[in-house]
Every structure is written in structure tokens, then in C-alpha cells.
Design a protein around this motif. Structure first.
Motif, PDB file in Angstrom:
ATOM      1  N   LEU A   1       0.821  -1.203   0.000  1.00  0.00           N
ATOM      2  CA  LEU A   1       0.000   0.000   0.000  1.00  0.00           C
ATOM      3  C   LEU A   1       0.858   1.256   0.000  1.00  0.00           C
TER       4      LEU A   1
ATOM      5  N   SER B   1      -4.309   0.081  -7.964  1.00  0.00           N
ATOM      6  CA  SER B   1      -4.848  -0.741  -6.874  1.00  0.00           C
ATOM      7  C   SER B   1      -5.031  -2.187  -7.311  1.00  0.00           C
TER       8      SER B   1
ATOM      9  N   VAL C   1      -4.597  -4.047  -3.618  1.00  0.00           N
ATOM     10  CA  VAL C   1      -5.215  -3.297  -2.524  1.00  0.00           C
ATOM     11  C   VAL C   1      -6.464  -2.621  -3.079  1.00  0.00           C
ATOM     12  N   THR C   2      -7.246  -1.981  -2.218  1.00  0.00           N
ATOM     13  CA  THR C   2      -8.459  -1.318  -2.682  1.00  0.00           C
ATOM     14  C   THR C   2      -8.168   0.150  -3.020  1.00  0.00           C
TER      15      THR C   2
ATOM     16  N   GLN D   1      -8.200   2.369   0.048  1.00  0.00           N
ATOM     17  CA  GLN D   1      -6.986   2.301   0.861  1.00  0.00           C
ATOM     18  C   GLN D   1      -5.924   3.254   0.329  1.00  0.00           C
TER      19      GLN D   1
END
Length: 453
Positions: free
Chosen positions: A159, A422, A427-428, A431
Motif C-alpha cells: 500500500l 490498486s 489493494v483497494t 486504501q
């Protein structure tokens, strides 16, 4: 009636945000919300976005918007993103990513104790590349192929690595940038002059502020989330491919820089776009594999990985970009932008106050629409008239507005660059937006203070 459209657009924004927070399928939410706003605009007799090939019946035209969005996206940024996604999948399969990490980790081992410094240094490096490669999604995905695995191996989370890579495109500057071209045209100056005499001096302190804030924000959240550094690195692990494979992930970047406007290597200019650079690089990778394995059948068979990578990016990223495009068109058709402009004119501030308000509004509009170009192109042309009325230079107003447009895109969960990064990082979007929000907000405040005070 004039206020009804903007009010309804705010209602749609609230409903969409609520549904996304509740983890409803984002593709469907954005697409249906966009169609809903277009339908209401039709009932209100508002001006809908123009269609290249209208059907002749306004009801069918609503769905023709989707078709044309597919056509334009797939022919442009969608194809580019799919090509990069396929290339990233292929170089990972043949071990080129591991080779790059192995080679890079030795000189970068100094940063093993301070990985967040290395992550922050990506911002000015990437910003410099962004001048030569003025595609936010394109550059970010190239950096995902070249730098993302290195940063993760140095000891930051996926992230954190993804957040600093998206931050490299937070400032749309340089002669090749579409926003720069528009801004310089509006104020009647050359793009190069605007870049050298105005953009650079303002972007330098902003980049420094972002480096500092990203260092502390990423370190804080990684610690808070219980992230642990990897116990092994590629400096002491063997790889199964020749070290020369390390040049494959960075080959597209080298091509795009060498054949950009920064260099004049040939009497007749050679222009190379990102998609073409990715295809060239794919065939270079295939040639490497053929030389290494000496098995033509297996090498040709391996191209399936590239096609599958393109397909995966299409179904997850490109379709979401199209849905976000329909959502943005719906906001515009309901008068969201016109409402913001009207509000600005009624506030009654002086030149500085109006410039600050419009800069913040463009920032917020970019977040909502996921496009810096769309928000700036809507507000930018108003600057000369406002500046003349208030007796100030157009450049004073347009520079922070232009930069805030690309900054807002960097904290938008529906921006193509955030969606694409992402997906590859695993990851989202929310985030990444959470990580980006503090540094970009600080940069926005620093810009307003530095430019107007």
C-alpha cells in the motif's frame, strides 16, 4: 429549476459514496448512477453531452453514451492500460521482475534500514519522468512494473509503495501535458515558457512537502496496521534467469524518454506512444526468452500470459473507468460544474479569495469525477474574464487551479490511475485514497500559502 440539477447531483454523490462504503459493486453503482443522472437531465431538458452518432431517440441515446465511452476508452487509455497490464503479467511470468529487483537491491541496500526514505524519493524521480511521459495511468503502471517490487523488497508495504507511485503524477506539468497545453493556451503563452517560468518554481516546494508527509504517513499507517518487513531479499536469493533480464521492465520507460520531446536524436522527429512502447518491449521480452530457452513453441505459447493479463485488466480496470466516465458525464449534465461556478461568482471575494475558492472547487471536482482534465477544462476558460474583471494577471489564478486538478485526481477512488494501480498492487482504491489524502491536502494548503501569500 436552475438549482435543482446541482442539488440532485449532490444527492447522487451522497448515495454513490454511501453504497461504495457499504462495498456495493462499484462498476454497477457508478454506471447506474451516471445513467440515472443523464435520464433526469433529459427530463429537465438539460444539454446532454454530445454524441458522435446519435440514435435519433433520446431514450436510446442514454445507452449510446455507454457504447461511445467503450469505443473511446478502448481506443485510447483503455488499450494502453491493458497493454501495460499484459506486459506486467508477462515480465512477472518470465522472471524479469525478479531480475530487476535482484540487480537493484544491491546498490539500494543502503535504504534497507530506511525504506520509507527510498519510497519518498520515488516522488521527485517519478515527477521528472512524468514530464517526459505525460500519461498518469501509463507512467504509474510502468513504475508499478519497475519500482513497485523493489520498494516492497526494501521493506515498505504494498500500500505504501502504491501510494507514492500514484503520487508521482500529482502535478500535471511539462510541455507535453494536456492540462499545461490548455492552461498556456487560455492565458496566451507558450507551453515551454509556462512550464519553465511558472510551473517549476511552484512544484518544487510542493514536491518537498509531499516527500515529507508521505514519509511520516506511510510509516505511521504501516506500523498501525501491523505491517512487518520481509525477512528475505533478492540480494541473497538466486534467480533463474540471466541478470540482463533486469532491463526488460524498464525498457518501455527508456524508449519513451529517448523518443520524447526532451531529446532530438534524429533529424526527423520520432514520436512513440506508451501502447506502442509496451508492444515493442513485449517482443523484446519474447526474443530474450527465445534466446534463453531455444524453444519457439513454448515462447509463442507464453504469449497467452500477455493476452490473459490484458483481459484481466479490461474486466477489472477498464470497465470501471468507463463506468466512472458515465458517472462524470451525468454530473456535468445535471449542472454540477455550472452550480460550482455560480456559487463562486456569488461569494463576493476579492481576486485572491475567488482564486482560492476556485482552486479548492477544482480539487473537489477532480475527486468526484476522477478526472483532472474534465474539471479543469470546465473551469479554466472562465479565468481570463474573471481576471480582467478583477484586474489581476490570468497566470496568478490559473496556475494553482491547473495544479489542483491533477492533485484532486490523485485522491479520487474513481480515477483511472488509482483503479489500475490498486488492481496490480492487490489493494483497494479507498486504501490508496486514504494514504494519499493527507499528503495531497497538505500540498494543497502549501500551494495556496506559497502562491498567494
Amino acid at each position: 429549476m436552475a438549482i435543482l440539477g446541482p442539488f440532485l447531483s449532490l444527492l447522487f454523490i451522497f448515495l454513490v459514496a454511501l453504497l461504495l462504503l457499504k462495498k456495493y459493486h462499484p462498476h454497477a453503482v457508478l454506471l447506474i448512477a451516471g445513467l440515472g443522472m443523464l435520464f433526469i437531465s433529459l427530463l429537465l431538458k438539460n444539454n446532454l453531452p454530445p454524441l458522435k452518432n446519435p440514435t435519433g431517440f433520446s431514450g436510446f441515446d442514454l445507452f449510446a453514451f455507454i457504447k461511445e465511452s467503450f469505443s473511446s476508452t478502448n481506443a485510447g487509455v483503455g488499450l494502453m492500460i491493458m497493454a501495460i497490464g499484459g506486459f506486467v503479467a508477462y515480465i512477472d511470468k518470465i522472471g524479469a521482475s525478479n531480475a530487476l529487483v535482484y540487480v537493484a537491491m544491491k546498490p539500494l541496500s543502503f535504504f534497507k534500514k530506511q525504506p520509507y526514505i527510498a519510497a519518498s524519493l520515488v516522488i521527485p524521480i517519478g515527477q521528472t519522468l512524468f514530464v517526459a511521459i505525460p500519461s498518469a495511468a501509463g507512467l504509474s503502471l510502468l513504475l508499478m512494473a519497475a519500482l513497485f517490487p523493489i520498494l516492497v523488497n526494501l521493506g515498505v508495504s504494498k500500500l505504501s509503495a502504491a501510494s507514492v507511485i500514484t503520487a508521482t503524477t500529482a502535478f500535471g506539468i511539462g510541455p507535453a501535458s494536456a492540462i499545461t497545453a490548455s492552461a498556456s493556451s487560455i492565458i496566451g503563452t507558450e507551453s515551454v515558457n509556462y512550464f519553465v517560468n511558472h510551473q517549476i518554481s511552484l512544484v518544487i516546494p510542493l514536491s518537498i512537502s509531499m516527500m515529507i508527509t508521505y514519509y511520516f504517513v506511510n510509516r505511521h499507517y504501516d506500523k498501525k496496521n501491523g505491517f512487518e518487513k520481509p525477512t528475505s531479499t533478492y540480494t541473497n536469493e538466486k534467480i533463474n534467469v540471466p541478470l540482463i533480464y533486469a532491463i526488460i521492465p524498464i525498457f518501455p520507460i527508456v524508449l519513451l524518454i529517448l523518443f520524447s520531446e526532451l531529446f532530438s536524436l534524429f533529424p526527423s522527429p520520432i514520436k512513440l506512444d506508451t501502447t506502442t512502447a509496451m508492444i515493442i518491449s513485449l517482443f523484446v521480452a519474447l526474443l530474450f526468452e527465445l534466446i534463453r530457452t531455444k524453444n519457439l513453441k513454448d515462447v509463442l505459447e507464453s504469449m497467452k500470459v500477455f493476452w490473459n493479463g490484458m483481459g484481466n485488466i479490461f474486466k477489472t480496470v477498464v470497465t470501471l473507468i468507463i463506468a466512472a466516465d458515465i458517472f462524470a458525464q451525468g454530473l456535468i449534465s445535471l449542472g454540477f460544474i455550472d452550480g460550482l461556478i455560480s456559487l463562486t461568482q456569488q461569494i463576493g471575494f476579492n481576486a485572491t479569495g475567488i482564486a482560492v475558492v476556485m482552486t479548492v472547487m477544482i480539487y473537489m471536482a477532480s475527486i468526484l469525477m476522477g478526472s483532472g482534465n474534465a474539471s479543469f477544462f470546465a473551469f479554466g476558460p472562465l479565468v481570463p474574464k474573471i481576471a480582467k474583471t478583477l484586474g489581476v494577471e490570468s497566470t496568478t489564478m490559473i496556475l494553482p487551479m491547473q495544479l489542483s486538478a491533477s492533485m484532486g485526481r490523485t485522491v479520487s477512488p474513481v480515477a483511472g490511475i488509482i483503479i489500475a494501480v490498486s488492481e496490480i498492487a492487490g489493494v483497494t482504491t479507498l486504501q490508496i485514497v486514504k494514504r494519499n489524502s493527507i499528503p495531497l491536502t497538505v500540498a494543497l494548503v502549501v500551494m495556496l500559502i506559497f502562491h498567494f501569500i
